[in-house]
Write a protein that holds these residues in place. Sequence first.
Motif, PDB file in Angstrom:
ATOM      1  N   LYS A   1     -25.488  24.572  26.308  1.00  0.00           N
ATOM      2  CA  LYS A   1     -25.106  25.979  26.274  1.00  0.00           C
ATOM      3  C   LYS A   1     -23.739  26.155  26.940  1.00  0.00           C
ATOM      4  O   LYS A   1     -23.352  27.258  27.305  1.00  0.00           O
TER       5      LYS A   1
ATOM      6  N   HIS B   1     -26.258  24.487  19.769  1.00  0.00           N
ATOM      7  CA  HIS B   1     -27.180  23.419  20.130  1.00  0.00           C
ATOM      8  C   HIS B   1     -28.336  23.993  20.915  1.00  0.00           C
ATOM      9  O   HIS B   1     -28.139  24.918  21.706  1.00  0.00           O
TER      10      HIS B   1
ATOM     11  N   ARG C   1     -24.358  29.710   8.319  1.00  0.00           N
ATOM     12  CA  ARG C   1     -24.162  29.399   9.736  1.00  0.00           C
ATOM     13  C   ARG C   1     -22.962  28.492   9.863  1.00  0.00           C
ATOM     14  O   ARG C   1     -22.694  27.698   8.945  1.00  0.00           O
TER      15      ARG C   1
ATOM     16  N   PHE D   1     -21.934  23.861  14.875  1.00  0.00           N
ATOM     17  CA  PHE D   1     -21.815  24.758  16.034  1.00  0.00           C
ATOM     18  C   PHE D   1     -23.187  25.104  16.567  1.00  0.00           C
ATOM     19  O   PHE D   1     -24.105  25.349  15.795  1.00  0.00           O
TER      20      PHE D   1
ATOM     21  N   ASP E   1     -21.793  16.860  15.805  1.00  0.00           N
ATOM     22  CA  ASP E   1     -21.538  16.664  14.376  1.00  0.00           C
ATOM     23  C   ASP E   1     -20.313  17.395  13.850  1.00  0.00           C
ATOM     24  O   ASP E   1     -19.952  17.241  12.693  1.00  0.00           O
TER      25      ASP E   1
HETATM   26  N1  ACO Z   1     -23.581  29.887  13.386  1.00  0.00           N
HETATM   27  C1  ACO Z   1     -23.803  31.213  13.578  1.00  0.00           C
HETATM   28  N2  ACO Z   1     -24.731  31.700  14.431  1.00  0.00           N
HETATM   29  C2  ACO Z   1     -25.477  30.808  15.120  1.00  0.00           C
HETATM   30  C3  ACO Z   1     -25.294  29.416  14.969  1.00  0.00           C
HETATM   31  C4  ACO Z   1     -24.303  28.958  14.074  1.00  0.00           C
HETATM   32  N3  ACO Z   1     -24.088  27.653  13.895  1.00  0.00           N
HETATM   33  N4  ACO Z   1     -26.171  28.759  15.777  1.00  0.00           N
HETATM   34  C5  ACO Z   1     -26.877  29.708  16.389  1.00  0.00           C
HETATM   35  N5  ACO Z   1     -26.463  30.945  16.008  1.00  0.00           N
HETATM   36  C6  ACO Z   1     -26.942  32.243  16.505  1.00  0.00           C
HETATM   37  C7  ACO Z   1     -28.294  32.620  15.916  1.00  0.00           C
HETATM   38  O1  ACO Z   1     -28.145  33.362  14.725  1.00  0.00           O
HETATM   39  C8  ACO Z   1     -28.901  33.398  17.038  1.00  0.00           C
HETATM   40  O2  ACO Z   1     -28.318  34.678  17.041  1.00  0.00           O
HETATM   41  P1  ACO Z   1     -29.174  35.979  17.496  1.00  0.00           P
HETATM   42  O3  ACO Z   1     -29.518  35.724  18.940  1.00  0.00           O
HETATM   43  O4  ACO Z   1     -28.257  37.123  17.273  1.00  0.00           O
HETATM   44  O5  ACO Z   1     -30.391  35.999  16.607  1.00  0.00           O
HETATM   45  C9  ACO Z   1     -28.411  32.698  18.297  1.00  0.00           C
HETATM   46  O6  ACO Z   1     -27.169  32.085  17.918  1.00  0.00           O
HETATM   47  C10 ACO Z   1     -29.357  31.606  18.818  1.00  0.00           C
HETATM   48  O7  ACO Z   1     -29.606  30.683  17.752  1.00  0.00           O
HETATM   49  P2  ACO Z   1     -31.004  29.941  17.506  1.00  0.00           P
HETATM   50  O8  ACO Z   1     -31.089  29.570  16.076  1.00  0.00           O
HETATM   51  O9  ACO Z   1     -32.112  30.778  18.077  1.00  0.00           O
HETATM   52  O10 ACO Z   1     -30.827  28.687  18.444  1.00  0.00           O
HETATM   53  P3  ACO Z   1     -31.651  27.355  18.331  1.00  0.00           P
HETATM   54  O11 ACO Z   1     -31.575  26.716  19.664  1.00  0.00           O
HETATM   55  O12 ACO Z   1     -33.011  27.623  17.769  1.00  0.00           O
HETATM   56  O13 ACO Z   1     -30.869  26.501  17.235  1.00  0.00           O
HETATM   57  C11 ACO Z   1     -29.324  25.024  16.200  1.00  0.00           C
HETATM   58  C12 ACO Z   1     -29.976  25.490  17.524  1.00  0.00           C
HETATM   59  C13 ACO Z   1     -30.415  24.732  15.169  1.00  0.00           C
HETATM   60  C14 ACO Z   1     -28.544  23.753  16.450  1.00  0.00           C
HETATM   61  C15 ACO Z   1     -28.392  26.154  15.692  1.00  0.00           C
HETATM   62  O14 ACO Z   1     -27.372  26.405  16.637  1.00  0.00           O
HETATM   63  C16 ACO Z   1     -27.773  25.831  14.314  1.00  0.00           C
HETATM   64  O15 ACO Z   1     -28.387  26.107  13.292  1.00  0.00           O
HETATM   65  N6  ACO Z   1     -26.551  25.233  14.294  1.00  0.00           N
HETATM   66  C17 ACO Z   1     -25.929  24.828  13.033  1.00  0.00           C
HETATM   67  C18 ACO Z   1     -26.514  23.508  12.554  1.00  0.00           C
HETATM   68  C19 ACO Z   1     -26.053  22.334  13.397  1.00  0.00           C
HETATM   69  O16 ACO Z   1     -24.867  22.167  13.661  1.00  0.00           O
HETATM   70  N7  ACO Z   1     -27.017  21.479  13.760  1.00  0.00           N
HETATM   71  C20 ACO Z   1     -26.739  20.234  14.511  1.00  0.00           C
HETATM   72  C21 ACO Z   1     -27.267  20.320  15.909  1.00  0.00           C
HETATM   73  S1  ACO Z   1     -26.834  18.885  16.815  1.00  0.00           S
HETATM   74  C22 ACO Z   1     -27.930  17.716  16.252  1.00  0.00           C
HETATM   75  O17 ACO Z   1     -29.036  17.979  15.916  1.00  0.00           O
HETATM   76  C23 ACO Z   1     -27.453  16.393  16.184  1.00  0.00           C
END
Ligand code: ACO
Length: 427
Positions: free
Chosen positions: A310, A306, A300, A304, A363
């Motif tokens: 959105k 959140h 991932r 990127f 981040d």
């Molecule tokens: N890279 C690629 N694809 C992504 C990413 C990413 N960073 N984030 C989300 N997606 C995609 C998912 O694969 C999903 O795709 P799909 O609809 O085709 O299945 C869609 O976007 C929705 O993603 P979810 O995981 O369902 O969204 P959720 O709200 O559950 O997760 C999260 C949010 C955990 C922050 C996610 O975006 C992620 O893993 N990001 C990378 C880790 C990160 O940067 N975390 C820090 C967050 S900020 C904080 O906590 C301080």
Amino acid sequence: MSKIATLEIDGKKYEFPIVEGTENELAIDIKSLRASSNVITLDPGYKNTGSCESAITFLDGEKGILRYRGYSIEELADKASFLEVCFLLIFGELPTQEELSKFHKDIKGQSIVDEDMKRILDGFPKSAHPMGVLASLTNALVAFNPSSVNVDSEEDMYKAIVKILGKFPVLVAWTMRKKMSLPLNYGDTSLGYVENIHKMMFQQPNEDYKVDRTFIEALDKLLILHADHEQNCSTSTVRIVGSSHSGLFASLSAGIAALWGPLHGGANQAVIEMLEAIKADGGDTSKFILKAKDKNDPFRLMGFGHRVYKNFDPRAKIIKKAADEVLGELGIEDPILDIAKGLEKVALEDEYFISRNLYPNVDFYSGIIYRALGIPTDMFTVMFALGRLPGWIAQWKEMRLGKEPIGRPRQVYTGYTHRAFKTRSER
Ligand code: ACO
């Protein structure tokens, strides 16, 4: 007139009040759902579930708004100090000069950590991740401060709050110094809160402490940006652990463990590791964009996306600007910053990221600043915890004073129905 939601199950109708927040957010109050209908809701990850009513932090993920106690994050990052923000989050109002001085004095008065805690720290191998060490040390504080907080006593509550605000930076500094084989030290009560953190972390045993304004101002801003973010994973953890009336320090320790994960606070470390990997691979960002989009690849784009934002993360905007400023002031040219900017540009123009509303989060750039400030990569999430501390405290305090019931979700059971026990020879 108050709004009502109607739910129909098998032809029978149930009515539920709709609660409206001060920013016009609507929520169906389903407290009576199970008792009246014998049905529960199912919402893995709590994507649609409000766990509490809270007056601390407001965020609008569509509009990219973040406010602590009504004040915008942009104004606070620009005009307030981290200590003022701590007071604001925990007590609800910006402090007067007098209140701030007293608050700081009381914190300094509680900044000694029992010498025996050093023996606990000594037991960890140098290879231990600082987040694990910090969570353990925070929990160990309970043993040295065993009396539980009487939450009905304002004085008791205040004492517990200044105690953790005093001792936590010492634990953070010790966690790093142990890893760097530096002697453990104590703070200096003549210094400002963040200045003191800088001294505790970086003072060399054979040198006088030198104030570093660029470091202090940059860290102050980063701590403010991380100070609270309503019901995120670690904050919800703090509230749910505290809801069983575990103490403040134990609840905070659980919050640190929740923050550690790479999908949450651990992303700041993961971002730098990802950028390093891209650099080592020759710097081709498009290859990693393809990997991020490939559903058969677990990769991932770290930093990127959140759960709530959105459109854009307002903290990321401030941090990106701060990263440029800090690196400029320090005269650092970090190729990783260029890779990050290139990656952001490509991703923001890519249909995959656009259609899923994936933007840089807080981040994405914070690690670049921490790195420029000389903070080791595996300490980045610890710095996040330092910033999030007042938010966790404020949320725990609100939960306890609000007399919230113990947090205890339900489930839809999908396992075996009843079956007869088989003796060992029958299996
Ligand atoms: N890279 C690629 N694809 C992504 C990413 C990413 N960073 N984030 C989300 N997606 C995609 C998912 O694969 C999903 O795709 P799909 O609809 O085709 O299945 C869609 O976007 C929705 O993603 P979810 O995981 O369902 O969204 P959720 O709200 O559950 O997760 C999260 C949010 C955990 C922050 C996610 O975006 C992620 O893993 N990001 C990378 C880790 C990160 O940067 N975390 C820090 C967050 S900020 C904080 O906590 C301080």
